[in-house]
Design an enzyme around this catalytic site. Structure first.
Site, PDB file in Angstrom:
ATOM      1  N   ASP A  66      -2.489   2.849 -10.235  1.00 52.41           N
ATOM      2  CA  ASP A  66      -1.500   2.952  -9.165  1.00 52.41           C
ATOM      3  C   ASP A  66      -2.193   3.334  -7.855  1.00 52.41           C
ATOM      4  O   ASP A  66      -3.394   3.605  -7.844  1.00 52.41           O
ATOM      5  CB  ASP A  66      -0.399   3.968  -9.521  1.00 52.41           C
ATOM      6  CG  ASP A  66      -0.950   5.263 -10.108  1.00 52.41           C
ATOM      7  OD1 ASP A  66      -2.112   5.605  -9.807  1.00 52.41           O
ATOM      8  OD2 ASP A  66      -0.229   5.945 -10.865  1.00 52.41           O
ATOM      9  N   ASN A 133       8.111  14.858 -15.713  1.00 50.28           N
ATOM     10  CA  ASN A 133       9.407  14.272 -16.092  1.00 50.28           C
ATOM     11  C   ASN A 133       9.229  13.099 -17.052  1.00 50.28           C
ATOM     12  O   ASN A 133      10.152  12.312 -17.252  1.00 50.28           O
ATOM     13  CB  ASN A 133      10.173  13.825 -14.843  1.00 50.28           C
ATOM     14  CG  ASN A 133       9.444  12.730 -14.076  1.00 50.28           C
ATOM     15  OD1 ASN A 133       8.363  12.298 -14.480  1.00 50.28           O
ATOM     16  ND2 ASN A 133      10.018  12.281 -12.984  1.00 50.28           N
ATOM     17  N   HIS A 135       7.035  10.533 -16.745  1.00 49.32           N
ATOM     18  CA  HIS A 135       6.625   9.231 -16.203  1.00 49.32           C
ATOM     19  C   HIS A 135       5.191   8.877 -16.601  1.00 49.32           C
ATOM     20  O   HIS A 135       4.381   9.739 -16.904  1.00 49.32           O
ATOM     21  CB  HIS A 135       6.809   9.175 -14.682  1.00 49.32           C
ATOM     22  CG  HIS A 135       5.828   9.959 -13.868  1.00 49.32           C
ATOM     23  ND1 HIS A 135       6.213  10.915 -12.955  1.00 49.32           N
ATOM     24  CD2 HIS A 135       4.491   9.936 -13.804  1.00 49.32           C
ATOM     25  CE1 HIS A 135       5.155  11.427 -12.378  1.00 49.32           C
ATOM     26  NE2 HIS A 135       4.078  10.856 -12.876  1.00 49.32           N
ATOM     27  N   GLU A 140       9.016   5.964 -13.176  1.00 49.60           N
ATOM     28  CA  GLU A 140       9.840   7.169 -13.264  1.00 49.60           C
ATOM     29  C   GLU A 140      11.012   6.927 -14.220  1.00 49.60           C
ATOM     30  O   GLU A 140      11.328   5.765 -14.542  1.00 49.60           O
ATOM     31  CB  GLU A 140      10.379   7.521 -11.869  1.00 49.60           C
ATOM     32  CG  GLU A 140       9.303   7.818 -10.821  1.00 49.60           C
ATOM     33  CD  GLU A 140       8.776   9.253 -10.871  1.00 49.60           C
ATOM     34  OE1 GLU A 140       8.877   9.911 -11.921  1.00 49.60           O
ATOM     35  OE2 GLU A 140       8.251   9.709  -9.838  1.00 49.60           O
TER      36      GLU A 140
END
Ligand code: GLP
Length: 243
Positions: A66, A133, A135, A140
């Site tokens: 990314d 969370n 991801h 996400e």
């Protein structure tokens, strides 16, 4: 999905690096996709030591998972991280390194360019970290499992993690990044997800014991035999079973 329980951060880095090293040593022209963040710093330390000790990466092609939207040389970019933690420290360079350009005005064109490159270069290995969370990359919670490389908006918890990791103000912290989607991540022949620390314990529990759902992005790995999740004791502290 295989799970590997280890004592601490150092052992996690060691095990993750061993799997990576085997790929580099057994493939003629290895193609790997790597990530950034606090979890992977130890991995890069081992990689740099190994390369400067003779591990041959001259046939290896590198992709990145990314890239943040922002100027290329900012402290938080994947470009800066991979240079500071890897490329600037090794005596020999990989064959090719393909970064995603997050500084451009037209992310769609950049995504198309990178997707074409990925299509031409099937990956032997994909390195991952876990968001608090759940991801992976910047997929996400709520991202469809068939997502292809896209421009992702970060959730608040991800923005906070980035602020902490790079010690930057909220104003300076990027809120979006171009990320490989589940599709490109899961195409890799081997996937390694490393998890360390108490702050990842809840996400680890959801990943290992929760259902496979788009609200829990990393859970998709449960369905992949070629994925190995390496978990240290702190990250495993909320699990029912660690054997
Ligand atoms: C970040 C990045 C990922 C990284 C993950 C974990 O948001 N997009 O590439 O693997 O979250 O980061 P860390 O290891 O710092 O917890």
């Amino acid at each position: 999905m295989n799970t590997l329980f280890v004592k601490d951060y150092d052992e996690m880095s060691q095990k993750g690096f061993e799997i990576f090293r085997e790929v580099i040593e057994t493939k003629e022209n290895p193609i790997v996709s790597i990530n950034t963040g606090g979890t992977t710093r130890g991995f890069y330390k081992l990689l740099v030591e190994a390369v400067n000790d003779g591990l041959d990466i001259s046939n290896t092609t590198i992709f990145v998972l990314d890239e943040y939207i922002g100027p290329k040389n900012e402290v938080y970019t994947v470009y800066t991280y991979i240079h500071e933690n890897f490329l600037d420290l090794v005596d020999t360079q990989p064959k090719e390194v393909h970064f995603i350009d997050g500084s451009i005005d037209n992310p769609d064109a950049e995504i198309e360019r990178y997707k074409r490159l990925l299509d031409e270069h099937p990956r032997d290995f994909q390195l991952l970290g876990l968001g608090t969370n759940g991801h992976i990359g910047a997929n996400e919670p709520g991202t469809p499992f068939d997502a292809e490389m896209f421009l992702a908006q970060h959730t608040d918890s991800t923005i906070e993690s980035t602020m902490k990791e790079y010690d930057i103000s909220r104003e300076k912290t990027p809120t979006a990044m171009i990320t490989l989607g589940f599709k490109e991540i899961l195409e890799a022949e081997k996937i390694v997800l490393m998890i360390s620390g108490e702050h990842k314990a809840e996400a680890t529990k959801t990943l290992i014991e929760g259902e496979v759902t788009e609200n829990n992005p990393a859970s998709i790995l449960q369905q992949y035999e070629n994925a190995t999740v390496i978990i240290d004791e702190e990250a495993a502290s909320m699990l029912e079973k660690t054997q």
